[in-house]
Design an enzyme around this catalytic site. Structure first.
Site, PDB file in Angstrom:
ATOM      1  N   SER A 148      -9.056  21.807  60.482  1.00  0.00           N
ATOM      2  CA  SER A 148      -9.630  22.783  61.404  1.00  0.00           C
ATOM      3  C   SER A 148     -10.090  23.995  60.619  1.00  0.00           C
ATOM      4  CB  SER A 148      -8.605  23.205  62.466  1.00  0.00           C
ATOM      5  OG  SER A 148      -7.523  23.881  61.862  1.00  0.00           O
ATOM      6  N   GLY A 150     -12.730  24.761  59.177  1.00  0.00           N
ATOM      7  CA  GLY A 150     -13.486  24.529  57.957  1.00  0.00           C
ATOM      8  C   GLY A 150     -12.669  24.109  56.749  1.00  0.00           C
ATOM      9  N   GLU A 256     -19.534  21.113  70.344  1.00  0.00           N
ATOM     10  CA  GLU A 256     -20.473  21.706  69.394  1.00  0.00           C
ATOM     11  C   GLU A 256     -21.712  20.834  69.220  1.00  0.00           C
ATOM     12  OE1 GLU A 256     -18.835  23.411  65.718  1.00  0.00           O
ATOM     13  OE2 GLU A 256     -16.852  22.881  66.508  1.00  0.00           O
ATOM     14  N   GLU A 268     -19.262  18.062  67.105  1.00  0.00           N
ATOM     15  CA  GLU A 268     -17.805  17.920  67.189  1.00  0.00           C
ATOM     16  C   GLU A 268     -17.333  18.340  68.569  1.00  0.00           C
ATOM     17  OE1 GLU A 268     -16.265  18.502  62.603  1.00  0.00           O
ATOM     18  OE2 GLU A 268     -15.929  20.120  64.018  1.00  0.00           O
ATOM     19  N   ASP A 275     -12.590  28.564  68.832  1.00  0.00           N
ATOM     20  CA  ASP A 275     -12.579  29.867  68.157  1.00  0.00           C
ATOM     21  C   ASP A 275     -13.853  30.663  68.442  1.00  0.00           C
ATOM     22  OD1 ASP A 275     -14.163  28.190  66.601  1.00  0.00           O
ATOM     23  OD2 ASP A 275     -13.001  28.441  64.755  1.00  0.00           O
ATOM     24  N   THR A 276     -15.009  29.998  68.495  1.00  0.00           N
ATOM     25  CA  THR A 276     -16.234  30.731  68.807  1.00  0.00           C
ATOM     26  C   THR A 276     -16.194  31.317  70.215  1.00  0.00           C
ATOM     27  OG1 THR A 276     -17.399  28.770  69.617  1.00  0.00           O
ATOM     28  CG2 THR A 276     -17.578  29.260  67.272  1.00  0.00           C
ATOM     29  N   ARG A 354      -8.217  34.290  58.881  1.00  0.00           N
ATOM     30  CA  ARG A 354      -8.680  35.077  60.022  1.00  0.00           C
ATOM     31  C   ARG A 354      -7.504  35.853  60.602  1.00  0.00           C
ATOM     32  NH1 ARG A 354     -11.766  31.162  63.264  1.00  0.00           N
ATOM     33  NH2 ARG A 354      -9.805  30.610  64.241  1.00  0.00           N
TER      34      ARG A 354
END
Length: 386
Positions: A148, A150, A256, A268, A275-276, A354
């Site tokens: 997850s 990236g 996505e 995906e 998160d976005t 993050r």
């Protein structure tokens, strides 16, 4: 209702806050103590969620009404047994099991449902990766089947990148599956996330599309609404409805897509808040994504989702390792109009982790690029100190 939350990061924390507001009981689970969602839950457990016996033990101990996965690294095969015991797995055992592994969800999308996707192959070794790259072509993208944010994702631009890409994917893989997906590079104009809400007794709903920009495979900024043609939006909604219907259950899915000159490509899917979608914390909608997920889970009818404001989010990243991270610049963010922020409360930091998010909003008539640029520049005011 009693909800067992498997994974307790920043998305889980906002979900717990939403659940607390309408009187639900939450047990937050993760592999380390003091994870963000644990800080606001009624109770917590620290286990390795890939240990099926440990998972069975806490399910038996707490007897939840719902199990809500928030991460990939879970022994999801156990979910089918929990459903047989009468526990609701969100959105369903099938959805959670399929989407925790990119292989299952990609084959469902491309082979069973016939959705347009990038050309792809799988590999379980560096040698197989070499062959897969030859078939897919260069440039291409390599991702672990389980990861997850990236982690383990890289782009192969020359043959010399192949061995490095394999090692990076193995290092970034979650769980005990050592396998990668190799995807042909899609020449896209933009990427969007379509938050899709399936309901038990009501129709599927869609949020306004969310645009986002990535670095290192992880989102950096997101904005809502993204500028999408009516044709592309209809195609994305049609794909999202088909795949969420195939997976079953009720809840919010982050689906996505790549938007290209040839049309929309499925990329995906996550069976949980995305998160976005943290941009919805800026008040862009009548319900944020965490409230929508919760209401769908509890079978509370959602009559409509309305777009109230233009909004954007920009991440606050750490640059160093620390066991006691602190923040400077927050007061500068707080002094700005139409701006807010969240600090996630993660107990440790590392480069590119993050740690928080800045949120900006404005009227729907305000150009979305202006709102996004404001969030991006404001996030630069915050420093994570070691």
């Amino acid at each position: 209702m009693k909800i067992l939350l498997l994974g307790s990061g920043e998305l889980g924390k906002e979900f717990v806050i939403a659940a607390q507001r309408i009187g639900q009981t939450i047990i937050a689970v993760d592999s380390y103590e003091n994870a963000p969602a644990m800080q606001v839950a009624h109770d917590f457990e620290v286990i390795n969620m890939l240990d099926g016996e440990a998972l069975d033990r806490i399910v038996a101990k707490h007897q939840p009404d719902f199990i809500v996965p928030e991460i990939e690294a879970i022994r999801t095969e156990r979910f089918y047994d929990y459903e047989k015991q009468g526990i609701t797995v969100v959105p369903s055992a099938k959805a959670a099991n399929f989407t925790m592994n990119r292989k299952a969800i990609r084959d469902l999308a491309a082979k069973e449902l016939g959705l347009r996707t990038a050309k792809y192959k799988y590999a379980t070794s560096a040698e197989e990766l070499q062959k897969a790259v030859q078939e897919v072509g260069i440039p291409c993208v390599v991702k672990p089947l389980m990861s997850s944010s990236g982690k383990g994702q890289s782009t192969i631009k020359t043959e010399s990148d192949i061995e490095k890409a394999w090692q990076y994917a193995v290092a970034g893989s979650r769980g005990d599956v050592i396998e990668v997906i190799v995807e042909a590079f899609v020449n896209f104009d933009s990427e969007i996330t379509l938050l899709t809400i399936t309901q038990n007794n009501n129709p599927t709903l869609f949020c306004a599309p969310i645009g986002h920009r990535q670095e290192r495979g992880d989102y950096q900024e997101s904005w809502q609404p993204a500028l999408v043609s009516e044709k592309d939006l209809y195609e994305a909604q049609d794909m999202a409805e088909k795949i969420t219907e195939a997976l079953g259950g009720a809840g919010l899915f982050g689906v996505e897509f790549f938007l290209t000159k040839e049309g929309v490509y499925f990329s995906e899917l996550s069976p949980r808040p995305h998160d976005t979608g943290m941009v919805t914390l800026a008040g862009t909608q009548n319900f944020n994504e965490f409230e929508l997920h919760l209401r769908a889970i509890l079978s509370l009818p959602i009559f409509e989702i309305t777009l109230e404001k233009a909004g954007a989010s920009a991440v606050i990243l750490a640059s160093e390792d620390s066991t006691n991270p602190t923040f400077t610049g927050i007061e500068k963010v707080a002094a700005l109009p139409k701006t807010d922020f969240r600090i996630f409360g993660k107990p440790t930091s590392r480069p590119y982790r993050r740690m928080g998010v800045v949120l900006s909003h404005d009227t729907l008539s305000t150009p979305i690029n202006e709102v996004t640029e404001r969030a991006k520049e404001t996030a630069k005011l915050v420093t994570v100190n070691s």
